[in-house]
Design a protein around this motif. Structure first.
Motif, short mmCIF file in Angstrom:
data_model
loop_
_atom_site.label_atom_id
_atom_site.label_comp_id
_atom_site.label_asym_id
_atom_site.label_seq_id
_atom_site.Cartn_x
_atom_site.Cartn_y
_atom_site.Cartn_z
N LYS A 257 -124.15 -44.20 -60.42
CA LYS A 257 -124.81 -43.26 -59.51
C LYS A 257 -125.95 -43.95 -58.77
N ASP B 167 -124.19 -39.19 -51.33
CA ASP B 167 -123.80 -40.43 -50.68
C ASP B 167 -123.34 -40.09 -49.27
N PRO C 97 -119.66 -38.84 -54.82
CA PRO C 97 -120.22 -40.03 -55.47
C PRO C 97 -119.19 -41.12 -55.71
#
Length: 543
Positions: free
Chosen positions: A439, A446, A434
């Motif tokens: 977030k 991701d 991340p």
């Protein structure tokens, strides 16, 4: 001014050097640290002042929202990396030598030297001197960084010292610190990027022991620069600072914890971090451009504050980039990435690595410049190497040609628009951490995107007048007294290979006013079989 060999200039000497070089604003009028100080410096970054014209600020008459003053104390902002020139003075080397200086220092560490007496311990505060309003941390002029959003003053330039309980190696990390009471501060050590302090905390937690720590405020610049630098976990940053200085950094043992700290720092905050409980920390305006919301982080109980009798608190301007925290990272990280790709991975076609700074804060967009003719396999090796070097940097890694200016996002988008086929020239790698930032909503993780935006063969020239015509026009501009120009790349046309001497001759005739000769040339080459927009090849001039 070059660094004196064998020296490690302290913050006060560094401020005098900045002043002598016209890089310091000294503000003597009262400034409220809770509502005015950081907003005043912030205008330097949001007021369209070019990076070379930015300066450091020294506030000598700091007050707080309750009208209290801080005798003997001052606050410096932008003094470490208000711009590249400020950073270079702190490093003691020319701007163009910053990268090589770091690489040499990391390869040749110099162990620190322990001393018995130190400027940072002229005043020692313990016990009841740390508790209550106006005492301990509340007696230090720590600014509120993002008034209107932040919930407390924050250490923004503190170097946090911790020691690996297994190896005994110390670590210096640059982490934010949320003041909670005169004797308590909460600190955020990024776990996803394996911050040294966070790694040490896990080891102390497994032992069931509190973690000794010390927060260094106002470290000598060469020491301060090592905190945000990407060094291996088993490297003591003080040894690299010694290599930068050319002699050992003097350190002194803390009064209440078994740690060594820079003797010529301004203030040391000693204590222990609880390994059984975490404390809510934040919100705080972060360098990714959003508020970091309240979350559980590490809680430190302060056991001592030691300082100089007269001292300077160093505070970094952060939040929306560009800012001081992005400059201090950019000038350090870029040469490391270049050395990794060019020297470690042996990709000789790579000439530059640049991190996009405005708003995106370096970590998300990484531009890799390559020489013309670099094999496509090497371009992709460079992209993959850049994306995998550190976990927090390189969400979008984009390869570009040397004629594309990586400091100009419009330039990079131009390359992506006309030199990249998304079906063939992009690749998405899943399972990215991340990283640093809010977030992603509605997403489990991701990813990283690699983009080859280099030219695949030759291109027509850039459609701007040739250099000689633009230079002549600029001279006329200045002769006419028109507004001052700040040239933006590209400001003149240049060939990208798909051009002929025949077309050059036609263009020269046009510039000399002989364009009708070119009309006769095209009339002589009319075609009854060509289709509209079919390229005209092999056409020559015939009188």
């Amino acid at each position: 001014m070059p660094q004196t060999p064998g020296s490690c200039r302290d913050l006060t000497d560094h401020l005098e050097l900045l002043k002598a070089n016209g890089l310091l604003h000294v503000v003597d009028r009262p400034i409220d640290k809770d509502s005015e100080l950081h907003p005043l410096v912030r205008w330097q970054y949001r007021g369209h002042i070019p990076e070379p014209e930015r300066k450091a600020f020294l506030f000598t008459n700091v007050t707080d929202a309750k009208g209290r003053s801080y005798p003997g104390a001052a606050v410096a902002v932008g003094a470490l990396a208000g711009n590249r020139a400020i950073y270079a003075l702190g490093m003691g080397c020319p701007e163009e030598a910053i990268g090589d200086t770091w690489i040499r220092a990391m390869a040749n560490p110099v162990a620190p030297r322990v001393v018995e007496k130190a400027p940072c311990q002229e005043v020692v505060l313990t016990g009841d001197d740390l508790k209550g309003e106006g005492r301990g941390l509340d007696a230090l002029p720590i600014p509120v960084s993002t008034p209107g959003w932040d919930t407390a003053p924050y250490f923004t330039a503190a170097l946090w010292v911790s020691r690996d309980p297994d190896s005994g190696i110390q670590n210096l990390g640059l982490y934010r610190g949320n003041l909670k009471a005169g004797d308590r501060v909460a600190v955020m050590m990024e776990r996803s990027t394996l911050a040294g302090g966070g790694v040490h905390w896990e080891k102390y937690r497994k032992r069931g022991e509190p973690m000794p720590v010390a927060a260094v405020l106002g470290a000598p610049p060469l020491v301060a620069f090592t905190g945000p630098q990407k060094l291996p976990l088993d490297v003591d940053e003080l040894t690299v600072a010694g290599a930068l200085a050319g002699s050992p950094v003097e350190v002194v043992r803390c009064k209440t914890v078994d740690l060594l700290v820079p003797a010529h720092a301004q203030v040391i905050v000693e204590g222990t971090i609880d390994t059984a409980r975490l404390e809510p920390e934040g919100p705080f305006g972060e360098s990714h451009g959003y508020m970091a919301l309240e979350e559980y982080n590490y809680s430190m109980t302060v056991t001592a504050i030691t300082r100089r009798a007269n001292y300077v608190i160093s505070s970094i301007i952060s939040q929306v980039t560009p800012c001081e925290s992005s400059v201090i990272k950019k000038v350090a990280y870029e040469p490391l990435y270049l050395a990794h790709l060019r020297d470690t991975l042996n990709i000789k076609g790579v000439t530059r690595v640049s991190m996009h700074e405005p708003l995106t804060n370096l970590r998300r967009f990484l531009f890799v410049s390559v020489k013309a003719g670099t094999p496509r396999t090497e371009i992709w090796r460079a992209l993959e190497g850049a994306a995998s070097f550190t976990p927090a940097i390189g969400k979008f890694c984009i390869a570009i040609d040397e004629d594309i200016d990586p400091e100009n996002a419009d330039h990079v988008l131009w390359a992506m628009a006309y030199r990249c086929n998304p079906a063939q020239d992009t690749h998405v790698i899943p399972f990215r951490g991340p990283g640093h930032g809010p977030k992603l909503k509605g997403s489990d993780g991701d990813a990283t995107m690699l983009v080859d935006a280099t030219a695949k063969g030759t291109y027509p020239p850039v459609a701007l007048p040739k250099r000689e015509y633009m230079e002549r026009a600029r001279a006329l501009w200045e002769e006419l007294g028109l507004p001052r120009l700040t040239p933006e790349s590209p400001w003149s046309g240049y060939s990208l290979g798909d051009w002929s001497e025949e077309w050059d001759a036609c263009a020269l005739r046009a510039a000399k006013g002989d364009w009708m000769a070119n009309g006769r040339r095209s009339a002589a080459n009319m075609s009854a079989t060509a289709s509209p927009q079919e390229p005209a090849v092999g056409i020559v001039f015939k009188e």
